[in-house]
Design a protein around this motif. Sequence first.
Motif, short mmCIF file in Angstrom:
data_model
loop_
_atom_site.label_atom_id
_atom_site.label_comp_id
_atom_site.label_asym_id
_atom_site.label_seq_id
_atom_site.Cartn_x
_atom_site.Cartn_y
_atom_site.Cartn_z
N LYS A 7 1.08 -1.33 0.16
CA LYS A 7 -0.01 0.16 -0.20
C LYS A 7 0.84 1.19 -0.04
CE LYS A 7 -3.50 2.24 2.58
NZ LYS A 7 -4.25 2.00 4.02
N ASP A 8 1.91 1.24 0.69
CA ASP A 8 2.96 2.54 0.93
C ASP A 8 3.58 2.48 -0.42
OD1 ASP A 8 1.97 2.84 3.33
OD2 ASP A 8 3.84 1.71 4.31
N LEU A 9 4.08 1.44 -1.15
CA LEU A 9 4.50 1.68 -2.36
C LEU A 9 3.50 2.08 -3.34
CD1 LEU A 9 6.88 0.73 -4.20
CD2 LEU A 9 5.86 -1.63 -4.67
N GLU A 10 2.32 1.78 -3.57
CA GLU A 10 1.44 2.17 -4.38
C GLU A 10 1.06 3.73 -4.20
OE1 GLU A 10 -1.21 -1.63 -5.74
OE2 GLU A 10 -1.83 -0.61 -3.75
N SER A 11 1.38 4.27 -3.20
CA SER A 11 1.34 5.65 -2.97
C SER A 11 2.25 6.54 -3.35
CB SER A 11 0.94 5.88 -1.34
OG SER A 11 2.25 5.73 -0.65
N GLN A 12 3.43 5.71 -3.56
CA GLN A 12 4.72 6.54 -4.26
C GLN A 12 4.96 6.11 -5.60
OE1 GLN A 12 8.06 6.11 -1.45
NE2 GLN A 12 6.97 6.75 0.39
N ASP A 38 -0.36 -11.14 -3.94
CA ASP A 38 0.47 -12.30 -4.26
C ASP A 38 1.52 -11.81 -5.16
OD1 ASP A 38 0.78 -15.19 -3.79
OD2 ASP A 38 -0.27 -15.08 -5.88
N PHE A 39 1.03 -11.25 -6.12
CA PHE A 39 2.06 -11.04 -7.43
C PHE A 39 3.05 -10.12 -6.84
CE2 PHE A 39 3.45 -8.26 -10.56
CZ PHE A 39 3.74 -9.22 -11.69
N TYR A 40 3.07 -9.22 -5.97
CA TYR A 40 4.07 -8.15 -5.27
C TYR A 40 4.98 -9.22 -4.57
CZ TYR A 40 6.02 -5.70 -1.48
OH TYR A 40 7.07 -5.28 -0.51
N ARG A 41 4.48 -10.21 -3.85
CA ARG A 41 5.36 -11.17 -3.00
C ARG A 41 5.96 -11.84 -4.00
NH1 ARG A 41 2.56 -14.49 1.47
NH2 ARG A 41 4.57 -14.76 1.96
N GLY A 88 3.09 -10.59 -15.83
CA GLY A 88 2.37 -9.15 -15.56
C GLY A 88 1.37 -9.45 -14.63
N LEU A 89 0.84 -8.32 -14.30
CA LEU A 89 -0.57 -8.13 -13.35
C LEU A 89 -1.73 -7.76 -14.30
CD1 LEU A 89 -1.52 -8.33 -10.51
CD2 LEU A 89 -0.76 -5.89 -10.35
N ARG A 90 -2.91 -8.38 -14.19
CA ARG A 90 -3.99 -8.16 -15.07
C ARG A 90 -4.51 -6.88 -14.57
NH1 ARG A 90 -6.38 -14.17 -15.07
NH2 ARG A 90 -4.97 -15.22 -16.49
N LYS A 91 -5.39 -6.02 -15.29
CA LYS A 91 -5.81 -4.96 -15.02
C LYS A 91 -6.88 -4.98 -13.94
CE LYS A 91 -5.00 -2.60 -19.26
NZ LYS A 91 -5.43 -1.88 -20.52
N PHE A 121 2.60 0.99 -9.30
CA PHE A 121 2.88 -0.50 -9.24
C PHE A 121 2.18 -1.21 -10.09
CE2 PHE A 121 2.31 -4.85 -7.81
CZ PHE A 121 3.69 -5.39 -7.63
N ARG A 122 0.91 -1.00 -10.30
CA ARG A 122 0.19 -1.73 -11.46
C ARG A 122 0.39 -1.33 -12.67
NH1 ARG A 122 -4.76 -3.99 -9.86
NH2 ARG A 122 -5.15 -4.02 -7.60
#
Length: 179
Positions: free
Chosen positions: A61-66, A95-98, A83-86, A69-70
């Motif tokens: 969550k902190d990463l996505e605020s800066q 899970d993808f992040y991990r 990759g990550l689906r939209k 990521f998506r």
Amino acid sequence: FCFYGVGRNRYFVKSEVVVRRPQDSISSGFSVANLIGGGNQGSIEDARYLRTYLESPQVLKDLESQFDFRAAYAQKVIDPFAGLRKAASREITHDFYRRQVGVQLDETSGVMKITSLGYDPTTAATLNRFLIEQAEVFVNELNQDVYRRQLTFADQQVAENLNKIKVASNNLHDFQRKQ
């Protein structure tokens, strides 16, 4: 063919971090446990907490605020497997992040290896730098909390001992007056 022809490039960035906490005055002396156990066991425990924290949804969550990521890890038409689906849910995204982040702890040396995967070198380096910054903040807050508790305890002990001295001084003064 799929890996070399269709697959996207992947870049790994690896950092090694040592989590150390100053020795407590009680356990800082030479002992067999320190010699066999590799020294400061409190720092190993801190590193275990840190490993769990860096893989947590809070860090994502902190990463996505800066950092977007998506967008950085979105699936591309050329490589539909990576990759990550939209429309990925929060759980799938976590899970993808991990899977993009690796945190390994060598419990004998206290060295933590933080690896990050990206589809371009900038993303991999940015993610790795962010994880190192989060690790530093986490360890600093943890140590500050420990020292704050120790300071509060020491202040309480000083106040209690000051009261004991006042009572003993008054008792001595009363005794001297009577005698």
